[in-house]
Scaffold this motif. Sequence first.
Motif, mmCIF file in Angstrom:
data_model
loop_
_atom_site.group_PDB
_atom_site.id
_atom_site.type_symbol
_atom_site.label_atom_id
_atom_site.label_comp_id
_atom_site.label_asym_id
_atom_site.label_seq_id
_atom_site.Cartn_x
_atom_site.Cartn_y
_atom_site.Cartn_z
ATOM 1 N N UNK A 123 37.045 53.832 84.175
ATOM 2 C CA UNK A 123 37.061 54.646 85.395
ATOM 3 C C UNK A 123 35.780 54.471 86.205
ATOM 4 N N UNK A 124 34.656 54.305 85.525
ATOM 5 C CA UNK A 124 33.385 54.061 86.230
ATOM 6 C C UNK A 124 33.461 52.751 87.009
ATOM 7 N N UNK A 125 33.935 51.693 86.349
ATOM 8 C CA UNK A 125 34.046 50.395 87.018
ATOM 9 C C UNK A 125 35.048 50.457 88.171
ATOM 10 N N UNK A 126 36.177 51.100 87.938
ATOM 11 C CA UNK A 126 37.221 51.229 88.957
ATOM 12 C C UNK A 126 36.692 51.965 90.189
ATOM 13 N N UNK A 127 36.005 53.084 89.964
ATOM 14 C CA UNK A 127 35.489 53.873 91.081
ATOM 15 C C UNK A 127 34.443 53.084 91.878
ATOM 16 N N UNK A 128 33.580 52.369 91.181
ATOM 17 C CA UNK A 128 32.553 51.581 91.871
ATOM 18 C C UNK A 128 33.194 50.431 92.648
ATOM 19 N N UNK A 129 34.220 49.819 92.063
ATOM 20 C CA UNK A 129 34.937 48.744 92.746
ATOM 21 C C UNK A 129 35.491 49.226 94.076
ATOM 22 N N UNK A 130 36.189 50.360 94.056
ATOM 23 C CA UNK A 130 36.851 50.795 95.279
ATOM 24 C C UNK A 130 35.901 51.438 96.289
ATOM 25 N N UNK A 131 34.809 51.975 95.810
ATOM 26 C CA UNK A 131 33.776 52.432 96.745
ATOM 27 C C UNK A 131 33.237 51.243 97.538
ATOM 28 N N UNK A 132 33.019 50.132 96.850
ATOM 29 C CA UNK A 132 32.507 48.941 97.529
ATOM 30 C C UNK A 132 33.566 48.280 98.405
ATOM 31 N N UNK A 133 34.820 48.292 97.951
ATOM 32 C CA UNK A 133 35.885 47.713 98.776
ATOM 33 C C UNK A 133 36.042 48.506 100.077
ATOM 34 N N UNK A 134 35.965 49.823 99.991
ATOM 35 C CA UNK A 134 36.036 50.644 101.203
ATOM 36 C C UNK A 134 34.848 50.373 102.118
ATOM 37 N N UNK A 135 33.702 50.149 101.512
ATOM 38 C CA UNK A 135 32.492 49.828 102.282
ATOM 39 C C UNK A 135 32.677 48.510 103.043
ATOM 40 N N UNK A 136 33.293 47.532 102.393
ATOM 41 C CA UNK A 136 33.543 46.252 103.050
ATOM 42 C C UNK A 136 34.620 46.376 104.118
ATOM 43 N N UNK A 137 35.637 47.187 103.852
ATOM 44 C CA UNK A 137 36.684 47.399 104.848
ATOM 45 C C UNK A 137 36.083 47.929 106.149
ATOM 46 N N UNK A 138 35.168 48.856 106.028
ATOM 47 C CA UNK A 138 34.511 49.397 107.222
ATOM 48 C C UNK A 138 33.638 48.344 107.889
ATOM 49 N N UNK A 139 32.870 47.605 107.099
ATOM 50 C CA UNK A 139 31.960 46.600 107.654
ATOM 51 C C UNK A 139 32.733 45.516 108.408
ATOM 52 N N UNK A 140 33.848 45.064 107.828
ATOM 53 C CA UNK A 140 34.580 43.951 108.403
ATOM 54 C C UNK A 140 35.554 44.368 109.498
ATOM 55 N N UNK A 141 35.631 45.637 109.790
ATOM 56 C CA UNK A 141 36.482 46.084 110.892
ATOM 57 C C UNK A 141 35.856 45.791 112.248
ATOM 58 N N UNK A 142 34.553 45.518 112.276
ATOM 59 C CA UNK A 142 33.860 45.277 113.542
ATOM 60 C C UNK A 142 33.149 43.931 113.605
#
Length: 356
Positions: free
Chosen positions: A208-227
């Motif tokens: 769960x720790x790895x999963x949560x960190x993975x998706x926190x970073x994926x969401x961070x990239x989703x925001x970064x790459x939207x612009x």
Amino acid sequence: MADSPEFTPAKNAATSGEFVRDATYINDRVVKGLEPGSDPVGDKIGEMRWPVEAGRYRLMAARACPWASRTIIVRRLMGLEDAISMGLAGPTHDVNSWTFDLDPDGKDPVTGLERLQTAYFNRIPDYPRGITVPALVDLPTKSVVTNAYQKLNFDLVTEWTDFHRDGAPDLYPEAHRDEIDELDSWIYPTINNGVYRSGFAAEQGAYEKAYDELWESMDRLEERLSTRRYLVGDTITAADIRLFTTLVRFDAVYHGHFKAGRNKITEMPALWGYLRDLFQTPGFGDTCDFPQIKEHYYAVHTDVNPTGVVPKGPNLAGLLTPHHREELGGSPFGDGTAPGPIGIESERVPAGHGAQ
């Protein structure tokens, strides 16, 4: 067990149940300024310097491995095919080594090796660590020079400049190196390695720790790459290559096989557009072999997939659909040019193995 750098069985996890990667490599470098044909400089394996020399080395890789795929992409973008030949291991291996079972008679046609392990033993008898790809092999001695993939890629970009093709991109521009390194400081542990930390976790809490960190970073990239079209600046850099090899495997492997399935990349608009943009760029998608990728993970990882059954899906044709990312500005190669078609027949991905 002789594992590739992209996986280690869950039984090798720390007592906390968290997957721990063995990141100890042969850290020799191939650098400018040494006489071609000369012996390496230095007296300690892992710290020696070898001369840049066309035709002396062979890159041993496997299309299944994301770490090796990075080096395959860099070599192609830099146009180093004539300077550094490439041998390709098959997608599966036994407990001892990657093997060249794709080649006639099960032997690499240049070195005659059946197992990559032999090249490691030629350098370090009874080499005790994983037999990993990518590995750069010295042809005169048929021994491994380095398997430190990050340094190897850096040297291909910065030390082999005399052999770069005209129009080769600057994948590690001076002005953006700090930003590229900062991105890698969190993308590597939480995404590139994060999918393995999720898939090979031996306890619920570690997973769960790895999963949560993975998706926190994926969401961070989703925001970064939207612009922005690319991770750094207005052109492709090493940062994009490092992320691409994980993203392109995500829906086909990591989503289900590694229990990383909050959602698919196809369900994240910015990341999905970004992945399609890169996949359709020469040097990226034309080096991807999806049957090999899936066979490796599902057939080799018996701790995770005991049946060894390899899924037929998903349908990957969407990777070839329009992405419209050019509307964000920038261009893949800046003032440079795209590499031409793959000229070496043995290096072409077989028909039907891409995203057709």
